[in-house]
Design a protein around this motif. Structure first.
Motif, PDB file in Angstrom:
ATOM      1  N   PRO A   1      -9.284  11.893  43.441  1.00 34.10           N
ATOM      2  CA  PRO A   1      -8.169  13.077  43.433  1.00 34.10           C
ATOM      3  C   PRO A   1      -8.992  14.201  42.234  1.00 34.10           C
ATOM      4  N   ASP A   2      -8.545  12.575  41.211  1.00 36.91           N
ATOM      5  CA  ASP A   2      -8.733  13.177  39.444  1.00 36.91           C
ATOM      6  C   ASP A   2      -9.684  13.561  39.340  1.00 36.91           C
ATOM      7  N   ASN A   3     -10.194  13.712  38.593  1.00 32.73           N
ATOM      8  CA  ASN A   3     -11.951  13.680  37.863  1.00 32.73           C
ATOM      9  C   ASN A   3     -11.769  14.087  36.663  1.00 32.73           C
ATOM     10  N   GLN A   4     -10.467  13.519  36.276  1.00 31.20           N
ATOM     11  CA  GLN A   4     -10.352  12.849  34.926  1.00 31.20           C
ATOM     12  C   GLN A   4     -10.291  11.771  33.812  1.00 31.20           C
ATOM     13  N   HIS A   5      -9.635  10.812  35.552  1.00 33.38           N
ATOM     14  CA  HIS A   5      -9.362   9.773  35.743  1.00 33.38           C
ATOM     15  C   HIS A   5     -10.632   8.593  36.032  1.00 33.38           C
ATOM     16  N   ALA A   6     -10.943   7.731  36.068  1.00 37.64           N
ATOM     17  CA  ALA A   6     -11.972   6.952  36.425  1.00 37.64           C
ATOM     18  C   ALA A   6     -11.045   5.748  37.484  1.00 37.64           C
ATOM     19  N   GLN A   7     -12.050   5.557  38.466  1.00 35.24           N
ATOM     20  CA  GLN A   7     -11.599   4.830  39.938  1.00 35.24           C
ATOM     21  C   GLN A   7     -13.149   4.851  40.345  1.00 35.24           C
ATOM     22  N   ASP A   8     -12.491   2.982  41.043  1.00 36.00           N
ATOM     23  CA  ASP A   8     -13.722   3.128  41.738  1.00 36.00           C
ATOM     24  C   ASP A   8     -13.764   2.812  42.778  1.00 36.00           C
ATOM     25  N   VAL A   9     -15.364   3.559  44.479  1.00 33.64           N
ATOM     26  CA  VAL A   9     -14.909   3.286  45.098  1.00 33.64           C
ATOM     27  C   VAL A   9     -15.785   3.082  46.164  1.00 33.64           C
TER      28      VAL A   9
END
Length: 152
Positions: free
Chosen positions: A37-45
């Protein structure tokens, strides 16, 4: 692009595809496009049947994991540090070592034993490339059947 181009970098969200391009294709084929959703913030997929934990999607994650495809490039076989290519190569019996290739062409397999197939199965690699058509099974009659029983 937010980040300057660097040949050793594979930063998320920069729309460049360096590195193990065949793995990008396989990931896309198996899991489809990964949407952030936002390539500026980290997330786990979290991906079904994905080994090694979640995939960390982040602009500062850098390289993750390792190449999933073994290709025998003789010039990289003895790179310093831990080397998954040399790790597999060192576990192959002499009947299963690939032809070395040269600086412009990777090595290839024309034969393998059941010992070599088990080393492939126990390796870090998901894919092995550069077999000739109908390779010879050194210690059995049928390469395809042996591959299915030893590797898959």
């Amino acid at each position: 692009n937010v980040y300057a181009q660097q040949s050793h970098s594979n930063i998320f969200g920069d729309h460049r595809n360096y590195g193990c391009l065949d793995e990008f294709w396989y990931m896309l084929s198996l899991y489809g496009p990964l949407h952030a959703p936002d390539n500026q913030h980290a997330q786990d997929v979290h991906l079904s049947m994905f080994t090694g934990g979640s995939l960390r999607v982040s602009p500062d994650a850098g390289w993750q994991g390792e190449c999933d495809t073994f290709v025998m490039w003789a010039k990289y076989m003895h790179s310093p540090g831990w080397n998954p290519f040399f790790d597999l190569y060192s576990k192959l019996d002499s009947a299963s070592t690939p032809n070395p290739g040269d600086t412009s062409r990777p090595g290839w397999w024309d034969q393998m034993s059941s010992v070599g197939m088990r080393a492939v199965r126990e390796s870090h690699f998901l894919f092995i490339r550069k077999f000739i058509d109908n390779p010879r099974m050194v210690d059995g009659p049928n390469f395809a059947a042996a591959w299915i029983s030893n590797v898959l």
